[in-house]
Scaffold this active site. Structure first.
Site, mmCIF file in Angstrom:
data_model
loop_
_atom_site.group_PDB
_atom_site.id
_atom_site.type_symbol
_atom_site.label_atom_id
_atom_site.label_comp_id
_atom_site.label_asym_id
_atom_site.label_seq_id
_atom_site.Cartn_x
_atom_site.Cartn_y
_atom_site.Cartn_z
ATOM 1 N N ARG A 111 0.886 -1.180 0.000
ATOM 2 C CA ARG A 111 0.000 0.000 0.000
ATOM 3 C C ARG A 111 0.913 1.215 0.000
ATOM 4 O O ARG A 111 1.731 1.388 0.925
ATOM 5 C CB ARG A 111 -0.909 -0.009 1.223
ATOM 6 C CG ARG A 111 -1.572 1.337 1.448
ATOM 7 C CD ARG A 111 -2.700 1.313 2.440
ATOM 8 N NE ARG A 111 -3.851 0.621 1.898
ATOM 9 C CZ ARG A 111 -5.079 0.717 2.398
ATOM 10 N NH1 ARG A 111 -5.303 1.460 3.458
ATOM 11 N NH2 ARG A 111 -6.074 0.056 1.851
ATOM 12 N N HIS A 138 -7.366 0.935 -6.427
ATOM 13 C CA HIS A 138 -7.587 0.109 -5.225
ATOM 14 C C HIS A 138 -8.244 -1.208 -5.672
ATOM 15 O O HIS A 138 -9.410 -1.475 -5.383
ATOM 16 C CB HIS A 138 -8.468 0.863 -4.229
ATOM 17 C CG HIS A 138 -8.463 0.282 -2.847
ATOM 18 N ND1 HIS A 138 -7.688 -0.804 -2.492
ATOM 19 C CD2 HIS A 138 -9.149 0.634 -1.713
ATOM 20 C CE1 HIS A 138 -7.889 -1.085 -1.216
ATOM 21 N NE2 HIS A 138 -8.768 -0.238 -0.722
ATOM 22 N N GLN A 141 -10.053 -3.796 -3.286
ATOM 23 C CA GLN A 141 -11.374 -3.361 -2.830
ATOM 24 C C GLN A 141 -12.438 -3.726 -3.859
ATOM 25 O O GLN A 141 -13.544 -4.142 -3.510
ATOM 26 C CB GLN A 141 -11.374 -1.853 -2.586
ATOM 27 C CG GLN A 141 -12.687 -1.342 -2.021
ATOM 28 C CD GLN A 141 -12.985 -1.881 -0.629
ATOM 29 O OE1 GLN A 141 -12.134 -1.818 0.248
ATOM 30 N NE2 GLN A 141 -14.173 -2.428 -0.432
ATOM 31 N N ASP A 230 -17.160 7.316 -1.739
ATOM 32 C CA ASP A 230 -15.915 7.182 -0.971
ATOM 33 C C ASP A 230 -15.674 8.519 -0.272
ATOM 34 O O ASP A 230 -16.366 9.512 -0.555
ATOM 35 C CB ASP A 230 -14.763 6.853 -1.952
ATOM 36 C CG ASP A 230 -13.454 6.496 -1.272
ATOM 37 O OD1 ASP A 230 -13.428 6.334 -0.033
ATOM 38 O OD2 ASP A 230 -12.435 6.383 -1.994
ATOM 39 N N CYS A 270 -16.187 1.628 0.528
ATOM 40 C CA CYS A 270 -15.009 0.824 0.888
ATOM 41 C C CYS A 270 -14.636 0.970 2.365
ATOM 42 O O CYS A 270 -13.951 0.116 2.911
ATOM 43 C CB CYS A 270 -13.837 1.192 -0.013
ATOM 44 S SG CYS A 270 -13.284 2.907 0.134
ATOM 45 N N ARG A 298 -13.449 -8.531 1.853
ATOM 46 C CA ARG A 298 -12.027 -8.312 1.575
ATOM 47 C C ARG A 298 -11.255 -9.603 1.857
ATOM 48 O O ARG A 298 -10.359 -9.987 1.109
ATOM 49 C CB ARG A 298 -11.468 -7.159 2.439
ATOM 50 C CG ARG A 298 -12.034 -5.786 2.123
ATOM 51 C CD ARG A 298 -11.608 -5.295 0.743
ATOM 52 N NE ARG A 298 -10.165 -5.280 0.577
ATOM 53 C CZ ARG A 298 -9.359 -4.268 0.956
ATOM 54 N NH1 ARG A 298 -9.869 -3.181 1.503
ATOM 55 N NH2 ARG A 298 -8.057 -4.327 0.757
HETATM 56 N N1 NVA Z 1 -9.885 6.732 -1.538
HETATM 57 C C1 NVA Z 1 -9.539 6.339 -0.192
HETATM 58 C C2 NVA Z 1 -9.779 4.868 -0.001
HETATM 59 C C3 NVA Z 1 -9.474 4.367 1.385
HETATM 60 C C4 NVA Z 1 -9.638 2.901 1.530
HETATM 61 C C5 NVA Z 1 -8.078 6.682 0.066
HETATM 62 O O1 NVA Z 1 -7.253 6.488 -0.842
HETATM 63 O O2 NVA Z 1 -7.760 7.145 1.154
HETATM 64 N N1 CP Z 2 -11.143 -0.110 2.435
HETATM 65 C C1 CP Z 2 -9.874 -0.176 2.868
HETATM 66 O O1 CP Z 2 -8.939 -0.367 2.095
HETATM 67 O O2 CP Z 2 -9.729 -0.036 4.210
HETATM 68 P P1 CP Z 2 -8.353 0.181 4.996
HETATM 69 O O3 CP Z 2 -7.814 1.531 4.622
HETATM 70 O O4 CP Z 2 -8.759 0.094 6.442
HETATM 71 O O5 CP Z 2 -7.395 -0.911 4.610
#
Ligand code: NVA
Ligand code: CP
Length: 311
Positions: A111, A138, A141, A230, A270, A298
């Protein structure tokens, strides 16, 4: 399959063919329904003796826990690596990290911020690389989201549905566009001016699916089978949060908007969510919301992904 696909990795949904994606979702649904595949340690699981490095340069609850638990349930070991404690966080080249980790582990999930970090890791690793979220995509997800739709609306809907996306043209929106390109469903994105998804990703999806980009949330939602949104400010955009609130307010998913969707429409998010911002509490905690089933998925979807990559 996409011309740039590399089936060894999961850098984005574009590394999968339609059939591979559908097979992962079918297996994920089996895994969700039948936990008999989980090893109790007495019998070796399918990932016995395998270790997957889990690199986090951003926060996570779901991604970290679902990968660690899923790998454990398959008999393998997940190794959490925070960039705060590794040399990568102090500037060791991604290419060197890829080569070093490939000597120890059987797979790498990351990540991070730039998609180029995932691409660079994949170029230099000799083991599968999984994108656990970047600023651009992502994909893990989306596996969970599509699995949830399969469970609730049925497998056939995956290719015949209309999905409404409200809010930011962000990493999630981009992965929805990739999913539409693979499966051919209709995707309507209602996005405020200045926050559009990348036109290149939109064009790729438009070549294979019906994509509607609008400033009108009602147009996006009318008759939709799935409504999703989101956060308005993603990780790394904290300083823009106040400015974004004003722009995104008309795109809030509320009961009035959900009324326009199909009567059986499913609401997905998500998570983490901000009640009262991108979605009202009434919707996210209401009868059409599947967000906790989605979060659990997930685990099941990623286990199916791991079995696909370690096939
Ligand atoms: N769009 C959000 C998704 C979090 C799971 C982010 O990138 O923070
Ligand atoms: N939806 C998601 O990716 O959650 P986290 O940021 O908690 O991993």
């Amino acid at each position: 399959m996409n011309a740039d696909a590399d089936p060894r990795h999961f850098r984005s949904l574009n590394d999968l063919s339609r059939d591979q994606l559908l097979a992962i979702l079918a297996r994920g649904e089996e895994m969700a329904a039948d936990r008999a595949h989980e090893t109790d340690g007495a019998e070796p699981g399918p990932l016995a003796g395998r270790t997957v490095a889990l690199i986090f340069e951003k926060s996570s609850t779901r991604t970290r826990v679902s990968f660690e638990v899923g790998i454990h349930q398959l008999g393998g070991m997940g190794l959490f690596l925070s960039s705060r404690d590794t040399q990568m966080g102090r500037g060791e080249p991604v290419a060197d990290t890829a080569r070093v980790l490939s000597g120890y582990v059987d797979g790498i999930m990351i990540r991070t911020f730039g998609q180029e970090t995932v691409e660079e890791l994949a170029r230099h690793a000799t083991v599968p690389v999984i994108n656990g979220l970047t600023d651009r995509f992502h994909p893990c997800q989306l596996l969970a989201d599509l699995l949830t739709i399969r469970q609730i609306l049925g497998a056939e809907r995956l290719e015949t549905m209309t999905v409404a996306w409200l809010g930011d043209g962000n990493n999630m929106a981009h992965s929805w566009l990739n999913a539409a390109a693979l499966l051919g469903f209709e995707l309507r994105l209602a996005v405020p001016e200045g926050y559009d998804p990348d036109p290149e990703i939109v064009a790729e999806a438009e070549a294979c699916a019906s994509v509607v980009l609008t400033r009108d949330p009602e147009e996006a939602v009318r008759g939709a089978h799935v409504v999703s949104t989101d956060v308005w400010a993603s990780m790394g955009q904290e300083e823009e949060a106040e400015a974004r609130k004003a722009a995104f307010q008309p795109f809030q998913v509320n009961a009035r908007l959900m009324e326009l969707a199909d009567p059986e429409a499913v609401f997905l998010h998500c998570l983490p969510a901000h009640r009262g911002e991108e979605v009202t509490a009434e919707v996210i905690d209401g009868p059409r919301s599947a967000v906790f089933q989605e979060a659990e998925n997930r685990l099941h979807a990623q286990k199916a992904l791991l079995l696909h990559l370690f096939r």
